[in-house]
Design a protein around this motif. Sequence first.
Motif, PDB file in Angstrom:
ATOM      1  N   TYR C 178       0.846  -1.185   0.000  1.00 30.54           N
ATOM      2  CA  TYR C 178       0.000   0.000   0.000  1.00 30.54           C
ATOM      3  C   TYR C 178       0.884   1.239   0.000  1.00 30.54           C
ATOM      4  O   TYR C 178       1.444   1.618   1.008  1.00 30.54           O
ATOM      5  CB  TYR C 178      -0.885  -0.040   1.240  1.00 30.54           C
ATOM      6  N   GLU C 191      -4.638  -4.011   6.205  1.00 28.55           N
ATOM      7  CA  GLU C 191      -5.366  -5.277   6.153  1.00 28.55           C
ATOM      8  C   GLU C 191      -4.808  -6.119   5.017  1.00 28.55           C
ATOM      9  O   GLU C 191      -4.571  -5.615   3.920  1.00 28.55           O
ATOM     10  CB  GLU C 191      -6.857  -5.023   5.853  1.00 28.55           C
ATOM     11  N   SER C 193      -5.805  -9.759   3.166  1.00 24.41           N
ATOM     12  CA  SER C 193      -6.768 -10.866   3.213  1.00 24.41           C
ATOM     13  C   SER C 193      -6.406 -11.964   2.233  1.00 24.41           C
ATOM     14  O   SER C 193      -5.839 -11.733   1.162  1.00 24.41           O
ATOM     15  CB  SER C 193      -8.187 -10.359   2.973  1.00 24.41           C
ATOM     16  N   SER C 263     -18.455  -5.833   0.286  1.00 25.76           N
ATOM     17  CA  SER C 263     -17.586  -5.433   1.386  1.00 25.76           C
ATOM     18  C   SER C 263     -17.355  -6.602   2.332  1.00 25.76           C
ATOM     19  O   SER C 263     -18.216  -7.460   2.522  1.00 25.76           O
ATOM     20  CB  SER C 263     -18.215  -4.280   2.150  1.00 25.76           C
ATOM     21  N   ASN C 315      -8.555 -12.585   7.265  1.00 20.10           N
ATOM     22  CA  ASN C 315      -8.172 -11.186   7.286  1.00 20.10           C
ATOM     23  C   ASN C 315      -7.152 -10.926   8.392  1.00 20.10           C
ATOM     24  O   ASN C 315      -7.443 -11.134   9.563  1.00 20.10           O
ATOM     25  CB  ASN C 315      -9.426 -10.348   7.516  1.00 20.10           C
ATOM     26  N   THR C 317      -4.980  -8.139  10.359  1.00 18.88           N
ATOM     27  CA  THR C 317      -4.915  -6.707  10.610  1.00 18.88           C
ATOM     28  C   THR C 317      -3.578  -6.380  11.267  1.00 18.88           C
ATOM     29  O   THR C 317      -3.252  -6.919  12.332  1.00 18.88           O
ATOM     30  CB  THR C 317      -6.065  -6.272  11.532  1.00 18.88           C
ATOM     31  N   ASN C 334      -0.641  -4.640   2.128  1.00 16.13           N
ATOM     32  CA  ASN C 334      -2.051  -4.287   2.225  1.00 16.13           C
ATOM     33  C   ASN C 334      -2.693  -4.556   0.873  1.00 16.13           C
ATOM     34  O   ASN C 334      -2.287  -4.006  -0.140  1.00 16.13           O
ATOM     35  CB  ASN C 334      -2.165  -2.797   2.575  1.00 16.13           C
ATOM     36  N   SER C 336      -6.164  -4.334   0.453  1.00 15.49           N
ATOM     37  CA  SER C 336      -7.551  -3.888   0.438  1.00 15.49           C
ATOM     38  C   SER C 336      -7.850  -3.048  -0.796  1.00 15.49           C
ATOM     39  O   SER C 336      -9.004  -2.899  -1.178  1.00 15.49           O
ATOM     40  CB  SER C 336      -7.867  -3.102   1.720  1.00 15.49           C
ATOM     41  N   CYS C 337      -6.800  -2.515  -1.430  1.00 21.30           N
ATOM     42  CA  CYS C 337      -7.021  -1.743  -2.647  1.00 21.30           C
ATOM     43  C   CYS C 337      -6.781  -2.560  -3.911  1.00 21.30           C
ATOM     44  O   CYS C 337      -7.114  -2.141  -5.004  1.00 21.30           O
ATOM     45  CB  CYS C 337      -6.119  -0.517  -2.685  1.00 21.30           C
ATOM     46  N   PRO C 340      -7.650  -9.761  -2.982  1.00 15.17           N
ATOM     47  CA  PRO C 340      -7.181 -10.699  -1.949  1.00 15.17           C
ATOM     48  C   PRO C 340      -6.277 -11.766  -2.569  1.00 15.17           C
ATOM     49  O   PRO C 340      -6.396 -12.062  -3.766  1.00 15.17           O
ATOM     50  CB  PRO C 340      -8.464 -11.302  -1.386  1.00 15.17           C
TER      51      PRO C 340
END
Lengths: 167, 125, 365
Positions: C178, C191, C193, C263, C315, C317, C334, C336-337, C340
């Motif tokens: 990220y 995050e 995943s 989500s 997931n 964190t 990360n 999340s953007c 997964p």
Amino acid sequence: MVNSGGQLYTIEGVAAGLIILVTAYLVLNTTTVYTAGDSHISDMQLEILGSDALKMMDTPLNSSVTESPLQQIVRNDDGFLFREMFMRYTNVSGFGPKHDIQFSASYTYESATDASINSVPLNASRNLTGGEHAVRVTKWVIVNKKLPSSAPSEDRAVLVEVLLWRD
Amino acid sequence: MARLNDDAQWIVLMGFLVSFSLFFLALIINQSTIVGQSTSESVIEFPKSDVRDISHVIKEHAGNNGEIDDRVYHDIINLSIKRKGAVVNYTLNTLHYQPFDYTHNYSLIHYNNGVTIYNENWTSQ
Amino acid sequence: MPDDRGTLSIDFLVGFTIFMLAFIWVAAMIPGVLLGMQSSTIDTEAVAYRTGVILTEDPGWPSSPPWEFKSDLQKYDISRFGLALSKDTPNILSREKINRFFCSSFTPEDYHVRAIFGEIPYHMNISITELNAGIGNSTGEIIPMDYSYGYIRRLAMIKGSSNATLNRSYYAAHRFNYTKTGPDFNVTRHEFSILINTTKLQGQMKNPAYQINPTRDRIMVNLTDLRATIFPAPAATPVDPDDVRIRLSNVKIMKLENTIPPSLSTVIADYDKAYINGGSSCAPPACIVEDNVSLVMEPSVFDLMGGTYSTVYINLTFDMEDIAGNPVKSSFLNNSCSRPFDYNYNPANVTQPQLSEAIVEVAIW
């Protein structure tokens, strides 16, 4: 004058003779097969070991391999690979009694041209002399091969047959 | 008539007693080896690995393709009877279930080697 | 008068014939009488064969959930040990089952009633040796050298577990790092995943021998080179990347909601199994991690969720801190953007299950 003194012995003799006859009939009528007392046990063990070994050879080690070693052996007539793998599996020693296993392997197919049944030898650790007490294990394998060599190449079912015996 | 002299009959009786006891002992010992032997005999006689093998090869070949290859079908049937002495037959039906787009293969496998008869009704996942 | 000492009277002859007939009849019935008798020495070969078949060709009972998930307290629910993956795959063994089978909490009595059977308390030794590794497990007593024993040797394949190892280049290639620029340059919480789609995994590969099956075999995800993904934000008080600490705050099993956009909002369960942090084991929740984290996911976790949640996201964190424990804005692993991490049959992502050869030996005496 007739003397009856010997009569008893005659009846005894006849009765004894009858008993002997009946006994002999019973004994001779029974089929007796003499085998070593535990030969079935070692046959059973040998058969299980052999079919396990063939099963292992027909299992690819991962999903990226599409052809099992046994299919490869039949397709390429690779008797050396067969010998190497089969001996490795059958003679591997754990804690149990040491195995000294000999084998003679071939595969059988039905000719695509004249429908005759043919056997192709793969490899043998020793030639069969006829005196061995061997067990037979088999494994079905599907290969893409020309059988016989004049036939077109297509999927064929062949039967891999292995004779196993101990020295 | 001569009277029988049976003075020595007990010797004969003792002989019988000893031989019968020996006979019984031999019988019991003999039975004990038969147990292990007959188990392995029945293991050898029951064609478990043959049945498993034939059903495995049929499922792998016919089941995955969804159709019976004529050549392989005849190979299996003819080699079974000639090399293994077993009558083998199998059929395959494919069912396509439209709403969920599922395809199932149903296979009937029959095996008979004269002693053991085996029928399997197999459905692919 | 003849000397007839020792001859038999006709009465004796008749009596004896009757006796012989009765005797033959009784003798013919002896095998039936012996049926009820048991001896521990006569059928050890048969028992060894039977145990060998149960171990190598049978998956055991109960089958769903499988017996290997039963804890020591629940071991009385196990009715039969069996090491095969499924009943359709003889000679292919499950490593989970093998590990549970050789668990030291089982007593000889447990093995006897679940693998050997019969009323006679046999002595036994069961061992599984891997051919390539040369290592093995064994249980039972030492095999006697001075007298014979029933013995069977079976060959089998052990299905290995799949695993995924992600490193620096994998993160870069899949944009798992990220590094957004602009006002929200970096964040303190990241995050990561992992997607585990059990339905798809079971559907794409039908053969249990090569299937990635999270409900039966353990799967492992190794995240390496974690520190390489840290670039602290150009804040007022810059923090040296080496001083940033990574806290794995929690691991949760989540479900995708069908909202627009979809989500990850519903938490099914907290993943409460320990994970490997560097070289040592670390129990959740909060834990400072070093460069590597290994998440070994037990099949029982997935089996419990069953058919209801066959597609789940694991997931992780991570919170970024400085040495004092204050939050630090930093880039980090990360996804999340992006997407997964998909645990699937692509060999570039996941090391696929591999079979290894082994021998199973059973000795009974």
